[in-house]
Design a protein around this motif. Structure first.
Motif, short mmCIF file in Angstrom:
data_model
loop_
_atom_site.label_atom_id
_atom_site.label_comp_id
_atom_site.label_asym_id
_atom_site.label_seq_id
_atom_site.Cartn_x
_atom_site.Cartn_y
_atom_site.Cartn_z
N ALA A 1 0.56 -1.00 0.63
CA ALA A 1 0.37 0.14 0.12
C ALA A 1 0.46 1.19 0.25
N ASP A 2 2.06 1.04 0.30
CA ASP A 2 2.97 2.51 0.68
C ASP A 2 3.74 2.77 0.07
N TRP A 3 3.71 1.80 -1.20
CA TRP A 3 4.91 1.85 -2.36
C TRP A 3 4.29 2.04 -3.48
N ASP A 4 5.09 2.61 -4.99
CA ASP A 4 4.19 3.15 -5.97
C ASP A 4 4.75 1.57 -7.01
N VAL A 5 3.82 0.73 -7.21
CA VAL A 5 3.39 0.12 -8.34
C VAL A 5 2.82 0.10 -9.56
N HIS A 6 3.68 -0.79 -10.14
CA HIS A 6 2.47 0.09 -11.55
C HIS A 6 2.74 -1.85 -12.47
N ALA A 7 1.42 -1.67 -13.38
CA ALA A 7 1.69 -2.68 -14.70
C ALA A 7 2.58 -3.21 -15.06
N ALA A 8 3.00 -3.89 -15.91
CA ALA A 8 2.91 -3.96 -17.22
C ALA A 8 1.69 -4.15 -17.81
N ASP A 9 1.13 -3.39 -18.64
CA ASP A 9 -0.03 -2.89 -19.01
C ASP A 9 -0.23 -1.90 -20.48
N PRO A 10 -0.28 -2.55 -21.44
CA PRO A 10 -0.08 -3.70 -22.09
C PRO A 10 1.29 -3.88 -22.17
N PRO A 11 1.70 -5.30 -22.21
CA PRO A 11 2.72 -5.79 -21.97
C PRO A 11 4.22 -4.67 -22.71
N GLY A 12 4.92 -4.28 -22.36
CA GLY A 12 5.93 -2.86 -23.06
C GLY A 12 5.57 -1.45 -22.21
N ARG A 13 4.54 -1.20 -21.04
CA ARG A 13 3.70 -0.03 -20.88
C ARG A 13 3.86 -0.43 -19.91
N LEU A 14 4.66 0.36 -18.95
CA LEU A 14 3.17 0.64 -17.98
C LEU A 14 2.94 1.97 -17.55
N ARG A 15 1.88 1.48 -16.55
CA ARG A 15 0.96 2.24 -15.67
C ARG A 15 0.35 2.17 -14.07
N PRO A 16 0.09 2.69 -13.46
CA PRO A 16 -0.20 2.63 -12.03
C PRO A 16 -0.79 1.88 -11.92
N TRP A 17 -0.76 1.55 -10.12
CA TRP A 17 -2.28 -0.09 -10.21
C TRP A 17 -2.79 0.37 -8.97
N PRO A 18 -3.52 1.24 -8.28
CA PRO A 18 -4.48 1.34 -8.00
C PRO A 18 -4.40 -0.18 -7.13
N ILE A 19 -4.80 0.48 -5.76
CA ILE A 19 -4.54 -0.23 -4.67
C ILE A 19 -6.27 -1.51 -4.45
N ASP A 20 -7.47 -1.10 -5.14
CA ASP A 20 -8.12 -1.76 -5.21
C ASP A 20 -8.67 -1.92 -6.27
N GLU A 21 -7.94 -2.43 -7.21
CA GLU A 21 -7.95 -2.77 -8.93
C GLU A 21 -7.80 -4.20 -9.43
N PRO A 22 -8.25 -5.40 -8.98
CA PRO A 22 -7.87 -6.37 -10.09
C PRO A 22 -7.58 -5.80 -11.81
N LEU A 23 -6.64 -6.59 -11.53
CA LEU A 23 -5.08 -6.75 -12.89
C LEU A 23 -5.96 -7.75 -13.98
N PRO A 24 -6.13 -6.61 -15.31
CA PRO A 24 -6.79 -8.18 -16.75
C PRO A 24 -6.05 -9.18 -16.36
N ALA A 25 -6.27 -10.34 -16.58
CA ALA A 25 -5.73 -11.79 -17.55
C ALA A 25 -4.61 -11.55 -17.96
N HIS A 26 -4.64 -10.46 -19.24
CA HIS A 26 -3.20 -10.68 -19.55
C HIS A 26 -2.11 -9.96 -18.71
N VAL A 27 -2.19 -9.52 -17.38
CA VAL A 27 -1.07 -8.67 -17.10
C VAL A 27 -0.32 -9.52 -16.48
N HIS A 28 1.01 -10.22 -15.97
CA HIS A 28 0.95 -10.06 -14.93
C HIS A 28 3.01 -10.30 -14.66
N ASP A 29 3.50 -9.25 -15.20
CA ASP A 29 4.47 -8.85 -14.40
C ASP A 29 3.80 -7.24 -14.10
#
Length: 202
Positions: free
Chosen positions: A69-97
């Motif tokens: 919760a206190d960290w800056d967390v980003h998802a590779a979504d789509p792969p090759g790009r990063l975007r912030p991952w909000p604390i309450d968001e389930p990530l799409p199935a294609h995101v694994h990184d």
């Protein structure tokens, strides 16, 4: 740890023990993975590590995000790009990184990999025909679990880089016959033929 420049900012991996300490608060399975999983299987350091990888299960992703919760967390979504991952968001199935750092603008400190499950089975995300009991994917280390070397090598077998070849070479003498047989069969399932198969024996 070396400082690596990436298109998304510098990468300066945290010490493994610091990441392990952070995940002691996670009430869900997790495993040290990547190059460190191989090094731990070998039992000694044999190369420099540019990053720290932690494997978690997709089904536990919100619990993982809460620990961070206190960290800056980003998802590779789509792969090759990063975007912030909000604390309450389930990530799409294609995101694994997922990339993690203490604060925006700081260096990236470690990486999360999301793994798939089917009930009590681990399912290889690149080929769902490859699966095994979830309880068998980790090996106890010093206060945590590390991903088994044969599973980590399966991930490394795709488009092998020099460091992946070195990891395979170093850990090969430490594989049990059962681990080598599992990897040989998994490589055949995913790739048909792979250069590592002959070196794994028959």
């Amino acid at each position: 740890m070396p400082r690596i420049e990436t298109p998304w900012g510098p990468w300066e991996a945290a010490p493994l023990h610091a990441v392990v300490a952070l995940f002691q608060n996670l009430a869900a399975p997790w495993w040290v993975s990547g190059g460190y999983a191989i090094e731990l299987a070998v039992g000694r350091s044999f190369r420099e590590h540019e990053d720290v990888d932690i494997t978690v299960l997709r089904r536990d992703q919100l619990a993982v995000r809460a620990v961070l919760a206190d960290w800056d967390v980003h998802a590779a979504d789509p792969p090759g790009r990063l975007r912030p991952w909000p604390i309450d968001e389930p990530l799409p199935a294609h995101v694994h990184d997922i990339w993690v750092r203490e604060h925006p603008g700081g260096p990236w400190r470690f990486q999360l990999m999301l793994e798939e499950t089917d009930g009590d089975e681990w399912v290889y995300r690149r080929d769902a025909r490859i699966r095994r009991p979830l309880a068998s994917v980790g090996i106890a280390a010093e206060g945590f679990l590390r991903l088994t070397p044969e599973i980590q090598l399966l991930f490394k077998a795709k488009g092998t880089r020099p460091k992946d070849e070195l990891d395979f070479e170093q850990v090969l003498p430490h594989l049990t016959p059962e681990q080598a047989a599992w990897l040989r069969e998994a490589l055949a399932t995913e790739h048909g033929r792979h250069p590592w198969q002959a070196r794994l024996g028959s």
